[in-house]
Design an enzyme around this catalytic site. Sequence first.
Site, PDB file in Angstrom:
ATOM      1  N   LYS A  94       5.230  -2.280   4.930  1.00  0.00           N
ATOM      2  CA  LYS A  94       5.588  -3.143   6.322  1.00  0.00           C
ATOM      3  C   LYS A  94       4.910  -3.481   7.060  1.00  0.00           C
ATOM      4  O   LYS A  94       5.566  -4.664   7.296  1.00  0.00           O
ATOM      5  CB  LYS A  94       6.696  -2.054   6.646  1.00  0.00           C
ATOM      6  CG  LYS A  94       7.715  -1.048   5.623  1.00  0.00           C
ATOM      7  CD  LYS A  94       8.694  -0.494   6.021  1.00  0.00           C
ATOM      8  CE  LYS A  94       7.585   1.198   6.714  1.00  0.00           C
ATOM      9  NZ  LYS A  94       7.633   2.132   5.811  1.00  0.00           N
TER      10      LYS A  94
ATOM     11  N   ARG B 270       5.411  13.670   4.661  1.00  0.00           N
ATOM     12  CA  ARG B 270       5.944  12.198   5.236  1.00  0.00           C
ATOM     13  C   ARG B 270       7.334  10.908   4.009  1.00  0.00           C
ATOM     14  O   ARG B 270       8.118  11.492   4.518  1.00  0.00           O
ATOM     15  CB  ARG B 270       5.632  11.050   5.145  1.00  0.00           C
ATOM     16  CG  ARG B 270       4.295  11.635   7.050  1.00  0.00           C
ATOM     17  CD  ARG B 270       3.295  10.677   6.850  1.00  0.00           C
ATOM     18  NE  ARG B 270       2.598   9.076   7.166  1.00  0.00           N
ATOM     19  CZ  ARG B 270       1.992   8.394   6.856  1.00  0.00           C
ATOM     20  NH1 ARG B 270       1.136   8.620   6.772  1.00  0.00           N
ATOM     21  NH2 ARG B 270       2.691   6.946   7.548  1.00  0.00           N
TER      22      ARG B 270
ATOM     23  N   ARG C  62      -6.468   3.659   2.823  1.00  0.00           N
ATOM     24  CA  ARG C  62      -6.247   3.616   4.720  1.00  0.00           C
ATOM     25  C   ARG C  62      -6.808   4.193   5.313  1.00  0.00           C
ATOM     26  O   ARG C  62      -7.520   4.458   6.191  1.00  0.00           O
ATOM     27  CB  ARG C  62      -4.773   2.893   5.196  1.00  0.00           C
ATOM     28  CG  ARG C  62      -4.982   3.180   6.359  1.00  0.00           C
ATOM     29  CD  ARG C  62      -3.562   2.149   6.320  1.00  0.00           C
ATOM     30  NE  ARG C  62      -1.928   3.590   7.118  1.00  0.00           N
ATOM     31  CZ  ARG C  62      -0.968   2.831   6.818  1.00  0.00           C
ATOM     32  NH1 ARG C  62      -0.777   2.082   7.395  1.00  0.00           N
ATOM     33  NH2 ARG C  62      -0.298   4.232   7.243  1.00  0.00           N
TER      34      ARG C  62
ATOM     35  N   ARG D 292      14.259   4.744  10.857  1.00  0.00           N
ATOM     36  CA  ARG D 292      14.521   5.540   9.962  1.00  0.00           C
ATOM     37  C   ARG D 292      15.212   6.334  10.030  1.00  0.00           C
ATOM     38  O   ARG D 292      15.301   7.334   9.268  1.00  0.00           O
ATOM     39  CB  ARG D 292      12.901   6.026  10.354  1.00  0.00           C
ATOM     40  CG  ARG D 292      11.820   5.833   9.958  1.00  0.00           C
ATOM     41  CD  ARG D 292      10.828   6.234  10.196  1.00  0.00           C
ATOM     42  NE  ARG D 292       9.507   6.144   9.775  1.00  0.00           N
ATOM     43  CZ  ARG D 292       8.259   5.202   9.393  1.00  0.00           C
ATOM     44  NH1 ARG D 292       8.691   4.033  10.638  1.00  0.00           N
ATOM     45  NH2 ARG D 292       7.775   5.304   9.223  1.00  0.00           N
TER      46      ARG D 292
ATOM     47  N   ARG E 240      -5.989   7.278  11.269  1.00  0.00           N
ATOM     48  CA  ARG E 240      -4.756   7.786  11.390  1.00  0.00           C
ATOM     49  C   ARG E 240      -4.292   9.244  10.658  1.00  0.00           C
ATOM     50  O   ARG E 240      -4.942   9.694   9.948  1.00  0.00           O
ATOM     51  CB  ARG E 240      -4.178   6.521  10.542  1.00  0.00           C
ATOM     52  CG  ARG E 240      -3.742   5.830  11.566  1.00  0.00           C
ATOM     53  CD  ARG E 240      -2.504   4.646  11.509  1.00  0.00           C
ATOM     54  NE  ARG E 240      -1.307   4.857   9.993  1.00  0.00           N
ATOM     55  CZ  ARG E 240      -0.099   4.936  10.489  1.00  0.00           C
ATOM     56  NH1 ARG E 240      -0.287   3.637  10.020  1.00  0.00           N
ATOM     57  NH2 ARG E 240       0.323   5.463   9.911  1.00  0.00           N
TER      58      ARG E 240
END
Length: 197
Positions: A14, A146, A128, A89, A134
């Site tokens: 996204k 998640r 990532r 969400r 992160r």
Amino acid sequence: MFNLILFGPPGSGKGTQSEKIVDRFGLIHLSTGNLLRQEISEKTPLGLEAKNFMDKGQLVPDEVVIGMIDSCLEKHPEAQGFLFDGFPRTIAQAEALDKLLALKKTAISKVLALDVSEDELVRRLLERGKTSGRSDDTDESIIRKRFSVYKGETEPVATHYEKQDKFERIPGEGSVNDIFQKLSSAIEKKNEVAAQS
Ligand code: B4P
């Protein structure tokens, strides 16, 4: 106005695709993930509260993200359209967004959902996590958490927009540019927004 939601599970691309879409179509990019990470890096009270949820792979409370989106919409009265990335969400967020846009005499034009397999999502997020710093990307159990939150709380948002006949799935595996072409075609089909480049 052309208001687009880019929808999909964590790591579906996204954020990656949003950057390209706003460039081409001149929309204002509203990413709740980016806004929350900005609050965290500035150590604001909102950021400190949000970090507790994000580090565990949980969603930040609805009233916090709805308030953030409301104030961002207010900051852009001249916008020719918005791209909502990572928002809504939950059903409560979707209903709140519909109301906020109705107050501005506009509405969601289209919801494009990126379809990516869970194995590919885990691979992308762990990759990532090696460089992003992160904390929600480095631990596979948090990443799986998640996904389960996505299935329980976020997937029902698809039905909300299917009922409004605004929802379309786009294959989200392959090169970033190929996926961008598919998204662009779906946007142009709506005929309400013209590419700027
Ligand atoms: P977000 O910041 O929204 O991020 P995301 O879902 O993890 O990732 P995205 O789909 O944007 O993936 P990206 O393009 O970066 O959310 C983070 C957290 O914030 C949430 O878990 C939640 O706690 C909180 N939050 C945010 N919004 C909220 C809300 N509305 N309500 C409550 N809580 C909220 O891509 C991922 C990786 O894949 C990148 O490394 C990218 O380079 C790579 N990639 C992209 N496209 C690729 C391709 N085609 N091929 C290979 N790799 C690709």
